[in-house]
Design a protein around this motif. Structure first.
Motif, PDB file in Angstrom:
ATOM      1  N   CYS A 116       0.834  -1.207   0.000  1.00 11.11           N
ATOM      2  CA  CYS A 116       0.000   0.000   0.000  1.00 11.11           C
ATOM      3  C   CYS A 116       0.872   1.262   0.000  1.00 11.11           C
ATOM      4  O   CYS A 116       0.345   2.361   0.138  1.00 11.11           O
ATOM      5  CB  CYS A 116      -0.922  -0.004   1.208  1.00 11.11           C
ATOM      6  N   GLU A 136      -5.774   1.700  -3.359  1.00 12.63           N
ATOM      7  CA  GLU A 136      -5.724   1.631  -1.890  1.00 12.63           C
ATOM      8  C   GLU A 136      -5.851   3.035  -1.317  1.00 12.63           C
ATOM      9  O   GLU A 136      -5.149   3.958  -1.734  1.00 12.63           O
ATOM     10  CB  GLU A 136      -4.438   0.931  -1.456  1.00 12.63           C
ATOM     11  N   SER A 138      -5.079   4.775   1.364  1.00 10.54           N
ATOM     12  CA  SER A 138      -3.972   5.583   1.910  1.00 10.54           C
ATOM     13  C   SER A 138      -2.980   5.950   0.821  1.00 10.54           C
ATOM     14  O   SER A 138      -2.396   7.037   0.836  1.00 10.54           O
ATOM     15  CB  SER A 138      -3.257   4.826   3.041  1.00 10.54           C
ATOM     16  N   CYS A 290       0.947   0.103   9.225  1.00  9.07           N
ATOM     17  CA  CYS A 290      -0.281   0.412   8.475  1.00  9.07           C
ATOM     18  C   CYS A 290      -0.329   1.923   8.297  1.00  9.07           C
ATOM     19  O   CYS A 290      -0.601   2.616   9.277  1.00  9.07           O
ATOM     20  CB  CYS A 290      -1.530  -0.073   9.193  1.00  9.07           C
ATOM     21  N   CYS A 345      -0.954  -7.387   5.467  1.00 11.50           N
ATOM     22  CA  CYS A 345      -1.072  -6.482   6.608  1.00 11.50           C
ATOM     23  C   CYS A 345      -2.055  -7.054   7.630  1.00 11.50           C
ATOM     24  O   CYS A 345      -2.745  -8.040   7.372  1.00 11.50           O
ATOM     25  CB  CYS A 345      -1.508  -5.089   6.171  1.00 11.50           C
ATOM     26  N   LYS A 364      -5.577   4.329  10.815  1.00 12.77           N
ATOM     27  CA  LYS A 364      -6.327   3.529   9.846  1.00 12.77           C
ATOM     28  C   LYS A 364      -6.600   2.129  10.410  1.00 12.77           C
ATOM     29  O   LYS A 364      -7.731   1.642  10.362  1.00 12.77           O
ATOM     30  CB  LYS A 364      -5.574   3.416   8.522  1.00 12.77           C
TER      31      LYS A 364
END
Ligand code: F3S
Length: 401
Positions: A116, A136, A138, A290, A345, A364
């Motif tokens: 990501c 994604e 982010s 993350c 993740c 997140k």
């Protein structure tokens, strides 16, 4: 929506069924959102990779596609570490399906780096003004806000369609008029590193999908902006934000100050840190990464863990490319008993589902772990996560912010 002659032919099926389906998806989205035409993209980042999220129906759809992508394309995190999936006790059945998904994407010419944080990858350069089709949330936020590139928050099928055609529909954040700030956020306190995830978590709930501009007392670093954007995209649906004097469009463009103003103060951030008190459980699993850890975050984790031994499960997520580039950090982290996990993740892997309380340092993950993994989430900074993992927690509620 205007289509060139070649695009019309693709839509009529003259270039095969896969491209017909792909352009049909983009034209349908373009018609819904008022796009005038298709525009070329520089790269694609494709979600819909974990077998946990797409299941057999997704695997079947991807496996039926033919041809090759026309632009550099990579994948979002999968449901497991592709080289060492047994370490997190992934079942052989899940692993088998996950491998088939990866093979189906590889067959289409996609580079199967599953991350990501595509903007950290060598050879996957993104610059100001580039048009992209990334999925994604982010990564979308980082590309739009921190780099000044242009992408909508694509679904997996539309990002894959865009990759196969090398184009996307020209609407949303590809257009200047949709990139203007709509709400102003004044942050009335100075911010430490982990505060950016907490701030994003609070702000996302307040602004929804609008474009905010922040006025901050501090100048955030790239990882702090990454954390801010990731959290806002999860607790809200923010795909673009500006920070006055910091992010590229806020520096280059002369934005008018929005009429709507929000103030966020320290007490609102403290509520996020107080999650531990509210949950009232001891975390069984501690996770960082993350979005996926950057080189600087891996370095910091290694420094914090050096010479220590963890007494709880502690997972550090990063991209495989960064893990390969920084073997010394990985060695130090793993010597403590923590696990560095690539390609996946804590949210998209089924491995997290067997824990009832997970500590995270990400706004997140804090927003997603309860719904996606069925576990309570507790928020703290990286120092607090390490302290929790090594069993010498200072017992400050939520950590040493
Ligand atoms: Fe990345 Fe997974 Fe978080 S995809 S942003 S580490 S939820």
């Amino acid at each position: 929506m205007y289509l060139t002659k070649e695009e019309e032919q693709i839509l009529n099926g003259e270039a095969g069924e896969t491209l017909r389906q792909a352009i049909e998806i983009l034209v349908a989205l373009g018609d819904i959102y008022g796009a005038d035409r298709l525009i070329p993209i520089k790269s694609a980042q494709i979600a819909g990779v974990s077998y946990k999220t797409i299941g057999d129906a997704g695997l079947e759809w991807i496996s039926d596609l033919q041809g090759k992508v026309k632009v550099p394309a990579i994948l979002n995190p999968a449901g497991m570490d592709l080289e060492d999936w047994e370490r997190l006790r992934i079942s052989p059945d899940f692993a088998e399906k996950q491998k088939l998904i990866i093979q189906a994407y590889e067959k289409l010419g996609i580079h199967c780096e599953c991350t990501c944080t595509p903007y950290t990858l060598e050879g996957f350069d993104v610059s100001y003004g580039d048009h992209l089709a990334w999925s994604e949330s982010s990564a979308v936020s980082y590309a739009n806000s921190v780099i000044g590139a242009r992408t909508n928050r694509e679904g997996g099928p539309s990002a894959l369609s865009a990759a196969l055609l090398g184009k996307t529909a020209n609407y949303g954040f590809h257009l200047d008029e949709n990139r203007v700030p709509e709400v102003s956020i004044d942050v009335g306190c100075s911010l430490q590193k982990s505060d950016y995830g907490a701030l994003g978590y609070v702000a996302g709930k307040l602004v929804g999908s609008r474009v905010p501009i922040y006025h901050l007392k501090d100048i955030p670093e790239a990882d702090e902006l990454k954390a801010l954007g990731a959290a806002m995209a999860a607790s809200g649906a923010v795909a673009l934000y500006h920070v006055d004097g910091v992010t590229p469009e806020a520096r280059r463009l002369d934005f008018e100050e929005p009429a709507e103003k929000i103030t966020i103060d320290r007490s609102q951030l403290e509520e996020v840190y107080e999650s531990r008190k509210k949950v009232g459980k001891e975390p069984e699993l501690i996770t960082i990464g993350c979005p996926h850890c950057s080189a600087a975050e891996l370095k910091k984790a290694a420094e914090l863990l050096k010479g220590k031994t963890v007494s709880k499960e502690f997972w550090v997520f990063t991209s495989r490319e960064l893990a390969k580039h920084y073997p010394e950090y990985i060695r130090i982290i793993e010597k403590s008993g923590a696990k560095v996990v690539c390609d996946t993740c804590m949210v998209v892997s089924p491995a997290t589902n067997s824990y009832s309380c997970v500590m995270v340092n990400s706004g997140k993950a804090f927003a997603y772990v309860p719904g996606m993994c069925g576990a309570e989430a507790v928020y703290g900074d990286m120092e607090a996560c390490v302290e929790e993992a090594v069993g010498r927690t200072a017992k400050k509620e939520g950590g040493s912010h």
